[in-house]
Design a protein around this motif. Structure first.
Motif, PDB file in Angstrom:
ATOM      1  N   LEU A  18     132.055  22.658  83.847  1.00 35.60           N
ATOM      2  CA  LEU A  18     130.853  21.891  84.203  1.00 35.60           C
ATOM      3  C   LEU A  18     130.049  21.535  82.958  1.00 35.60           C
ATOM      4  O   LEU A  18     129.559  20.405  82.832  1.00 35.60           O
ATOM      5  N   TYR A  21     131.731  18.614  81.279  1.00 41.44           N
ATOM      6  CA  TYR A  21     131.529  17.386  82.040  1.00 41.44           C
ATOM      7  C   TYR A  21     130.080  16.900  81.936  1.00 41.44           C
ATOM      8  O   TYR A  21     129.832  15.695  81.791  1.00 41.44           O
ATOM      9  N   THR A  22     129.129  17.819  81.952  1.00 40.62           N
ATOM     10  CA  THR A  22     127.714  17.457  81.869  1.00 40.62           C
ATOM     11  C   THR A  22     127.415  16.708  80.578  1.00 40.62           C
ATOM     12  O   THR A  22     126.618  15.757  80.572  1.00 40.62           O
ATOM     13  N   HIS A  23     128.045  17.102  79.492  1.00 38.40           N
ATOM     14  CA  HIS A  23     127.865  16.366  78.233  1.00 38.40           C
ATOM     15  C   HIS A  23     128.209  14.892  78.427  1.00 38.40           C
ATOM     16  O   HIS A  23     127.470  14.007  77.987  1.00 38.40           O
ATOM     17  N   GLN A  26     125.639  13.005  80.736  1.00 41.67           N
ATOM     18  CA  GLN A  26     124.316  12.753  80.148  1.00 41.67           C
ATOM     19  C   GLN A  26     124.338  11.881  78.894  1.00 41.67           C
ATOM     20  O   GLN A  26     123.329  11.270  78.569  1.00 41.67           O
ATOM     21  N   HIS A  35     123.947  11.609  87.177  1.00 40.50           N
ATOM     22  CA  HIS A  35     123.144  12.836  87.124  1.00 40.50           C
ATOM     23  C   HIS A  35     124.076  14.029  86.922  1.00 40.50           C
ATOM     24  O   HIS A  35     125.241  13.990  87.322  1.00 40.50           O
ATOM     25  N   ALA A  36     123.550  15.057  86.288  1.00 40.11           N
ATOM     26  CA  ALA A  36     124.337  16.275  86.081  1.00 40.11           C
ATOM     27  C   ALA A  36     124.670  16.886  87.440  1.00 40.11           C
ATOM     28  O   ALA A  36     123.823  16.935  88.331  1.00 40.11           O
TER      29      ALA A  36
END
Length: 166
Positions: A18, A21-23, A26, A35-36
């Motif tokens: 996660l 992927y969040t990198h 964003q 969105h995260a």
């Protein structure tokens, strides 16, 4: 070329995946999520009901998870059962080290073992690194969808690449 291993993604590794992927959510247009995601949302992205589809963590020699690669359903109609979609995300510190090519080779082998005939990669048209990665590994462009996504205030193209593997 960095030495890596591949292992079936386990629940305890979900936070690391996660974070990777969040990198991309964003900071890039590599994914069209805006969105995260929560852990529960990410779980839906990487865990599947069918054993035919699978996500693999990519582990560096140091033991850290440096990315993940997955085979997922291309379309939910029986005629597409021989086709899978391929997705690869690497931690930014591990790009440019040959890991993406190793991930494609690994996932192609896994796809053949599951009797897939075609692999498809769907990529943001701006993502030159991913486009080059798939082209270097024998995928060919088969579609170009213009301005089908919007992120960071810009309209984005999507390109699809495919490889017949059997």
């Amino acid at each position: 070329m960095s030495a890596v291993t591949f292992e079936e993604l386990r629940e305890e590794s979900l936070p690391e995946v996660l974070a990777i992927y969040t990198h991309y959510v964003q900071n890039t247009t590599a994914t069209f999520h805006a969105h995260a995601l929560s852990l529960a949302e990410m779980r839906e992205v990487v865990f599947f009901d069918s054993p035919k589809y699978q996500t693999y963590a990519i582990r560096a020699a140091s033991g850290v998870i440096c990315g993940y690669v997955l085979l997922t359903q291309h379309k939910k109609r029986e005629a597409y059962d021989g086709t899978a979609e391929v997705t690869i995300y690497l931690h930014p510190d591990f790009t440019g080290q040959g890991i993406g090519g190793q991930a494609i080779a690994f996932i192609e082998k896994a796809a053949r073992e599951r009797n897939f005939h075609v692999l498809v990669a769907t990529i943001c048209g701006q993502n030159a690194a991913s486009i080059q990665l798939f082209e270097r590994n024998g995928f060919s462009r088969c579609a170009h969808y213009r301005e089908v996504g919007r992120k960071f205030g810009q309209l984005l193209d999507v390109v699809a690449y495919q490889k017949i593997i059997s």
